[in-house]
Design a protein around this motif. Structure first.
Motif, PDB file in Angstrom:
ATOM      1  N   ARG A 277      39.756  40.776  37.632  1.00 28.50           N
ATOM      2  CA  ARG A 277      39.382  41.562  38.808  1.00 28.50           C
ATOM      3  C   ARG A 277      39.693  43.027  38.586  1.00 28.50           C
ATOM      4  O   ARG A 277      40.362  43.388  37.614  1.00 28.50           O
ATOM      5  CB  ARG A 277      40.055  41.029  40.064  1.00 28.50           C
ATOM      6  CG  ARG A 277      41.564  41.198  40.105  1.00 28.50           C
ATOM      7  CD  ARG A 277      42.108  40.969  41.496  1.00 28.50           C
ATOM      8  NE  ARG A 277      41.840  42.148  42.302  1.00 28.50           N
ATOM      9  CZ  ARG A 277      42.641  42.600  43.241  1.00 28.50           C
ATOM     10  NH1 ARG A 277      43.738  41.973  43.542  1.00 28.50           N
ATOM     11  NH2 ARG A 277      42.359  43.693  43.919  1.00 28.50           N
TER      12      ARG A 277
ATOM     13  N   SER B 116      43.637  38.750  31.320  1.00 24.80           N
ATOM     14  CA  SER B 116      43.824  37.920  32.508  1.00 24.80           C
ATOM     15  C   SER B 116      44.467  36.586  32.151  1.00 24.80           C
ATOM     16  O   SER B 116      44.486  36.173  30.993  1.00 24.80           O
ATOM     17  CB  SER B 116      42.488  37.674  33.209  1.00 24.80           C
ATOM     18  OG  SER B 116      41.711  36.780  32.451  1.00 24.80           O
TER      19      SER B 116
ATOM     20  N   PHE C  22      39.905  36.832  29.157  1.00 28.94           N
ATOM     21  CA  PHE C  22      39.169  38.017  29.568  1.00 28.94           C
ATOM     22  C   PHE C  22      40.088  39.217  29.421  1.00 28.94           C
ATOM     23  O   PHE C  22      41.257  39.153  29.787  1.00 28.94           O
ATOM     24  CB  PHE C  22      38.706  37.895  31.023  1.00 28.94           C
ATOM     25  CG  PHE C  22      37.551  36.968  31.205  1.00 28.94           C
ATOM     26  CD1 PHE C  22      36.249  37.429  31.094  1.00 28.94           C
ATOM     27  CD2 PHE C  22      37.757  35.623  31.464  1.00 28.94           C
ATOM     28  CE1 PHE C  22      35.178  36.576  31.250  1.00 28.94           C
ATOM     29  CE2 PHE C  22      36.709  34.758  31.622  1.00 28.94           C
ATOM     30  CZ  PHE C  22      35.410  35.234  31.509  1.00 28.94           C
TER      31      PHE C  22
ATOM     32  N   ASN D 115      40.034  32.536  34.188  1.00 24.86           N
ATOM     33  CA  ASN D 115      38.679  32.639  33.649  1.00 24.86           C
ATOM     34  C   ASN D 115      37.892  33.791  34.268  1.00 24.86           C
ATOM     35  O   ASN D 115      36.674  33.795  34.247  1.00 24.86           O
ATOM     36  CB  ASN D 115      37.939  31.313  33.826  1.00 24.86           C
ATOM     37  CG  ASN D 115      37.864  30.901  35.284  1.00 24.86           C
ATOM     38  OD1 ASN D 115      38.347  31.605  36.167  1.00 24.86           O
ATOM     39  ND2 ASN D 115      37.275  29.750  35.538  1.00 24.86           N
ATOM     40  N   SER D 116      38.601  34.753  34.837  1.00 28.70           N
ATOM     41  CA  SER D 116      37.951  35.942  35.390  1.00 28.70           C
ATOM     42  C   SER D 116      38.945  37.095  35.340  1.00 28.70           C
ATOM     43  O   SER D 116      40.124  36.905  35.067  1.00 28.70           O
ATOM     44  CB  SER D 116      37.501  35.692  36.830  1.00 28.70           C
ATOM     45  OG  SER D 116      38.624  35.478  37.654  1.00 28.70           O
TER      46      SER D 116
END
Length: 108
Positions: A76, A70, A42, A73-74
Motif C-alpha cells: 500500500r 511488504s 512486493f 501479497n500487496s
C-alpha cells in the motif's frame, strides 16, 4: 555549499545485495546487505519530497525516500510527510529502509 544528486541504491549481483549512497564529492564503497530484496515479495521505492525546491534548515532531519518490502501479497501507499504514516509503514511492512538527511555546520 554543494549542488547535485543525493541518493541510495541497491545492486543485485547473483545472490548478493549491495547498498550504496551517493552525493556530490562523496565516495562510499557498496556494502553488503543481507535482508534486502527477498524473492516472492512486493517491494517499492517511494520519494518523500516532490520536484519543488525545498529549503533545508540546519539541525533538522528530513526524510528523502524509502525502500520497503511488504509482508503480504500487496503493497500500500503511505504519506511519507506524515510521521504517523511512516511509523505505520514500519510496523506493517517486512523491511523498511529510510533515506534521511540532517544538516549540521562544520567547523572545518
Amino acid at each position: 555549499m554543494e549542488e547535485g544528486n543525493l541518493g541510495f541504491g541497491i545492486l543485485n549481483i547473483d545472490d548478493t545485495r549491495l547498498g550504496f549512497l551517493y552525493a556530490p564529492k562523496v565516495a562510499v564503497s557498496p556494502q553488503k546487505i543481507d535482508k534486502i530484496h527477498s524473492d516472492g515479495v512486493f517491494s517499492g521505492w517511494d520519494y518523500a519530497i516532490g520536484e519543488d525546491k525545498l529549503e533545508l534548515k540546519l539541525g533538522h532531519t528530513y526524510l528523502l525516500g524509502a525502500y520497503r518490502e511488504s509482508t503480504g501479497n500487496s503493497i500500500r501507499t503511505y504519506d511519507l510527510q506524515d510521521e504517523n504514516e511512516v511509523k505505520k509503514m514500519i510496523s506493517d511492512d517486512r523491511i523498511v529502509c529510510l533515506l534521511k538527511i540532517k544538516l549540521e555546520e562544520s567547523n572545518q
